[in-house]
Design an enzyme around this catalytic site. Sequence first.
Site, PDB file in Angstrom:
ATOM      1  N   ASP A 122     -35.467  86.217  41.607  1.00 26.26           N
ATOM      2  CA  ASP A 122     -35.324  84.760  41.704  1.00 26.26           C
ATOM      3  C   ASP A 122     -35.104  84.142  40.334  1.00 26.26           C
ATOM      4  O   ASP A 122     -34.277  83.248  40.154  1.00 26.26           O
ATOM      5  CB  ASP A 122     -36.577  84.135  42.341  1.00 26.26           C
ATOM      6  CG  ASP A 122     -36.692  84.489  43.818  1.00 26.26           C
ATOM      7  OD1 ASP A 122     -35.692  84.998  44.362  1.00 26.26           O
ATOM      8  OD2 ASP A 122     -37.759  84.269  44.400  1.00 26.26           O
ATOM      9  N   TYR A 123     -35.869  84.628  39.371  1.00 24.74           N
ATOM     10  CA  TYR A 123     -35.742  84.137  37.996  1.00 24.74           C
ATOM     11  C   TYR A 123     -34.347  84.440  37.446  1.00 24.74           C
ATOM     12  O   TYR A 123     -33.669  83.567  36.906  1.00 24.74           O
ATOM     13  CB  TYR A 123     -36.819  84.793  37.125  1.00 24.74           C
ATOM     14  CG  TYR A 123     -36.618  84.617  35.647  1.00 24.74           C
ATOM     15  CD1 TYR A 123     -36.837  83.378  35.042  1.00 24.74           C
ATOM     16  CD2 TYR A 123     -36.220  85.671  34.842  1.00 24.74           C
ATOM     17  CE1 TYR A 123     -36.654  83.200  33.680  1.00 24.74           C
ATOM     18  CE2 TYR A 123     -36.035  85.513  33.482  1.00 24.74           C
ATOM     19  CZ  TYR A 123     -36.253  84.278  32.908  1.00 24.74           C
ATOM     20  OH  TYR A 123     -36.054  84.106  31.554  1.00 24.74           O
ATOM     21  N   LEU A 124     -33.905  85.669  37.619  1.00 27.80           N
ATOM     22  CA  LEU A 124     -32.599  86.070  37.080  1.00 27.80           C
ATOM     23  C   LEU A 124     -31.457  85.344  37.783  1.00 27.80           C
ATOM     24  O   LEU A 124     -30.445  85.010  37.170  1.00 27.80           O
ATOM     25  CB  LEU A 124     -32.416  87.586  37.197  1.00 27.80           C
ATOM     26  CG  LEU A 124     -33.337  88.404  36.280  1.00 27.80           C
ATOM     27  CD1 LEU A 124     -33.216  89.883  36.587  1.00 27.80           C
ATOM     28  CD2 LEU A 124     -33.020  88.138  34.810  1.00 27.80           C
TER      29      LEU A 124
END
Length: 212
Positions: A122-124
Amino acid sequence: MEKILVAGAHGTTGKKIVNLLKESQYFNPIAMVRKEEQKSFFESQGVETVMGDLEEDVSPVFNQSYDKVLFAAGSGGKKVVEVDQEGAKKMIDASKQHNIKKFVMLSSMGADNPSEAEELQDYLKAKHNADEYLKDSGLNYAIVRPGSLTDNELTNKIELAEKLNKRGEISRNDVAQTLVRTLNDDVANKSTFEIIKGDTIIADALNKVAVH
């Protein structure tokens, strides 16, 4: 002296960036902060601040003029869409509106292809979307994608490539040093690259990406 707006100034890497800018003969940092206590933290060191929240309207932040923007903000995985993605997009839009000369983005290795990542997808993905938005913005930019961050000492040496095709770590000190050097006009324009610890002096490594 160029005025550099630092988003995420109060973060671990952000503080290092502000210190380097403060010591530089070329740049004058303006720390973008969300809270009063963060404001006094910087002002006690003689660093100018501006109040702004990446989850809100950021246009008031641009009531004064800056030459360049360095985006080092991160939600620490808590609000990746709101901060890492949408917050970055807001800053990019405002920078475009105010003719910012260069936008330097602290991204992450793996942001080029989030679906391949084993963790932090999700972060990436949020980082990827912000990076792509910046590339399409028409602004002059540099996107810096470090490997895993450590709190080790500054080595002033890195390994750099558009795509390193291997994992690795790098100290926050070396990342901060790389980001600040990337602000220079003759380095890394309209370019994206990955960095990990290595054997090449940062300035020499960056000279390879001087021309896009």
